[in-house]
Enzyme design. Structure first.
Site, PDB file in Angstrom:
ATOM      1  N   ILE A   1       0.972  -1.294   0.070  1.00  0.00           N
ATOM      2  CA  ILE A   1       0.027  -0.055  -0.037  1.00  0.00           C
ATOM      3  C   ILE A   1       0.966   1.124  -0.057  1.00  0.00           C
ATOM      4  CG2 ILE A   1      -1.815   1.088   1.042  1.00  0.00           C
ATOM      5  CD1 ILE A   1      -2.612  -1.358  -0.027  1.00  0.00           C
ATOM      6  N   GLU A   2       0.707   2.002  -0.864  1.00  0.00           N
ATOM      7  CA  GLU A   2       1.123   3.433  -0.954  1.00  0.00           C
ATOM      8  C   GLU A   2       1.160   4.117   0.281  1.00  0.00           C
ATOM      9  OE1 GLU A   2       1.994   7.060  -0.988  1.00  0.00           O
ATOM     10  OE2 GLU A   2       0.164   6.901  -1.919  1.00  0.00           O
ATOM     11  N   SER A   3       2.202   4.615   0.984  1.00  0.00           N
ATOM     12  CA  SER A   3       2.154   4.966   2.407  1.00  0.00           C
ATOM     13  C   SER A   3       1.368   6.426   2.551  1.00  0.00           C
ATOM     14  CB  SER A   3       3.625   5.601   2.882  1.00  0.00           C
ATOM     15  OG  SER A   3       4.322   6.204   1.983  1.00  0.00           O
ATOM     16  N   LYS A   4       1.404   7.212   1.452  1.00  0.00           N
ATOM     17  CA  LYS A   4       0.532   8.600   1.652  1.00  0.00           C
ATOM     18  C   LYS A   4      -0.821   8.022   1.486  1.00  0.00           C
ATOM     19  CE  LYS A   4      -0.339  13.116   0.158  1.00  0.00           C
ATOM     20  NZ  LYS A   4       0.069  14.209  -0.825  1.00  0.00           N
TER      21      LYS A   4
ATOM     22  N   CYS B   1      12.520   7.919  -1.785  1.00  0.00           N
ATOM     23  CA  CYS B   1      11.539   7.624  -2.163  1.00  0.00           C
ATOM     24  C   CYS B   1      11.583   7.687  -3.577  1.00  0.00           C
ATOM     25  CB  CYS B   1      10.524   8.439  -1.629  1.00  0.00           C
ATOM     26  SG  CYS B   1       8.837   8.244  -2.580  1.00  0.00           S
TER      27      CYS B   1
ATOM     28  N   HIS C   1      10.752   1.086   0.837  1.00  0.00           N
ATOM     29  CA  HIS C   1      11.205   0.321   1.818  1.00  0.00           C
ATOM     30  C   HIS C   1      11.233  -1.304   1.591  1.00  0.00           C
ATOM     31  CE1 HIS C   1       9.796   4.091   3.314  1.00  0.00           C
ATOM     32  NE2 HIS C   1      10.357   3.941   4.634  1.00  0.00           N
ATOM     33  N   GLU C   2      10.076  -1.550   1.373  1.00  0.00           N
ATOM     34  CA  GLU C   2       9.883  -3.021   0.979  1.00  0.00           C
ATOM     35  C   GLU C   2      10.901  -3.617  -0.122  1.00  0.00           C
ATOM     36  OE1 GLU C   2       5.822  -1.477   1.951  1.00  0.00           O
ATOM     37  OE2 GLU C   2       7.667  -1.007   0.954  1.00  0.00           O
TER      38      GLU C   2
ATOM     39  N   ASP D   1      14.641   8.370   3.046  1.00  0.00           N
ATOM     40  CA  ASP D   1      14.091   7.436   4.044  1.00  0.00           C
ATOM     41  C   ASP D   1      15.373   6.673   4.798  1.00  0.00           C
ATOM     42  OD1 ASP D   1      11.281   7.366   3.048  1.00  0.00           O
ATOM     43  OD2 ASP D   1      12.275   6.103   1.490  1.00  0.00           O
TER      44      ASP D   1
ATOM     45  N   GLY E   1       5.286  11.187   8.396  1.00  0.00           N
ATOM     46  CA  GLY E   1       3.838  11.204   8.299  1.00  0.00           C
ATOM     47  C   GLY E   1       3.071  10.456   9.020  1.00  0.00           C
TER      48      GLY E   1
END
Length: 272
Positions: free
Chosen positions: A81-84, A180, A219-220, A187, A249
């Site tokens: 899932i895209e973090s934002k 990113c 990250h993943e 990051d 965030g």
């Protein structure tokens, strides 16, 4: 990577009414194809532990309630899932009435599982309870002061070597930095490597980790690259790689990949 419609890197409204359509899945397939695993088979167990520190909703009385959440995505899920988008989704709970915290957990679990294509685990923690954080998990040796003669800032897997008799070691570095792939923002993370096999050259491992400093990836994806390179170039009998990233965030992301099926993310760190 199909991110044209993702909210990341764009100005966004912050809805305060429940809206699961805000969640934006990103397929894992492209990165795994780059690593040489195009057919859905990969050499690890693993998962992604997300810690969400800004979760709130309304009780039936209208008084807000809040918690911090531990969200576990299986590495076998077809998408991350895209973090934002997750932050926007969690914000959409802020002015929504739920009968209980259990209803919120059930709702978030259902929506995230649907978005990523696999069963997600969600657990809420009270902000009134103490949770211990550590600088470095017990038993891990820090490699950040190893002498590196030729530091590089572009991805350098050739830095990794291992030799000698079989050993069991746990190594730690706080110096992971990547960027990113959409916004270019940094990051920051701590890498934990546990293995049994020929001893990994520590200076070479540090050189390799520093070479991620300008690398652009989620990250993943970074953790899957770390795991695959160590497995292929150092030939350990067993291997676990975990990265505990700092918060952005209200979220921190902590992927782990391992030859062993048990979760191995370790305790929360002081930078989280």
């Amino acid at each position: 990577m199909a991110l044209d419609n993702a909210p990341l890197g764009k100005n966004s409204d912050y809805p305060d009414q429940y809206d699961p359509s805000l969640l934006f899945p990103v397929a894992r397939e492209e990165n795994r194809r780059r690593l040489g695993f195009p057919d859905g088979r990969w050499p690890w167990f693993g998962g992604d532990l997300w810690q969400a520190w800004e979760v709130s909703w309304l009780r039936p009385s209208g008084i807000p309630d809040l918690a911090w959440a531990e969200i576990r995505f299986p590495a076998a899920a077809p998408a991350i899932i895209e973090s934002k988008s997750l932050k926007l989704y969690l914000n959409s709970l802020n002015q929504t009435v739920f009968s209980s915290s259990d209803q919120v957990v059930e709702t978030v679990t259902r929506d995230l599982s649907s978005a990523c294509g696999a069963a997600v685990s969600v657990h809420f923690n009270s902000v009134d309870h103490s949770h211990t954080a550590v600088g470095r998990p017990a038993g891990y040796e820090l490699i950040d002061n190893e002498v590196v003669d030729d530091v590089v800032y572009s991805y350098a897997p050739e830095s990794l070597t291992a030799s000698g008799p079989v050993v069991t070691e746990k190594l730690c570095s706080h110096l992971l930095k990547s960027n990113c792939p959409v916004t270019g923002q940094p990051d920051w993370g701590t890498v934990l490597v546990s293995y049994t096999g020929p001893a990994v050259d520590r200076a070479g491992l540090l050189r390799y980790l520093v070479s991620f400093r300008q690398k652009q990836d989620f990250h993943e994806h970074c953790v899957e690259t770390l795991f695959t390179d160590l497995l292929n170039l150092c030939q350990p009998e067993s291997l676990t790689v975990c990265a505990r990233y700092t918060r952005r965030g209200g979220l921190d992301i902590n992927p782990w990949r391992s030859t062993e099926p048990e979760e191995q993310v370790g305790p929360r760190l002081v930078r989280q």
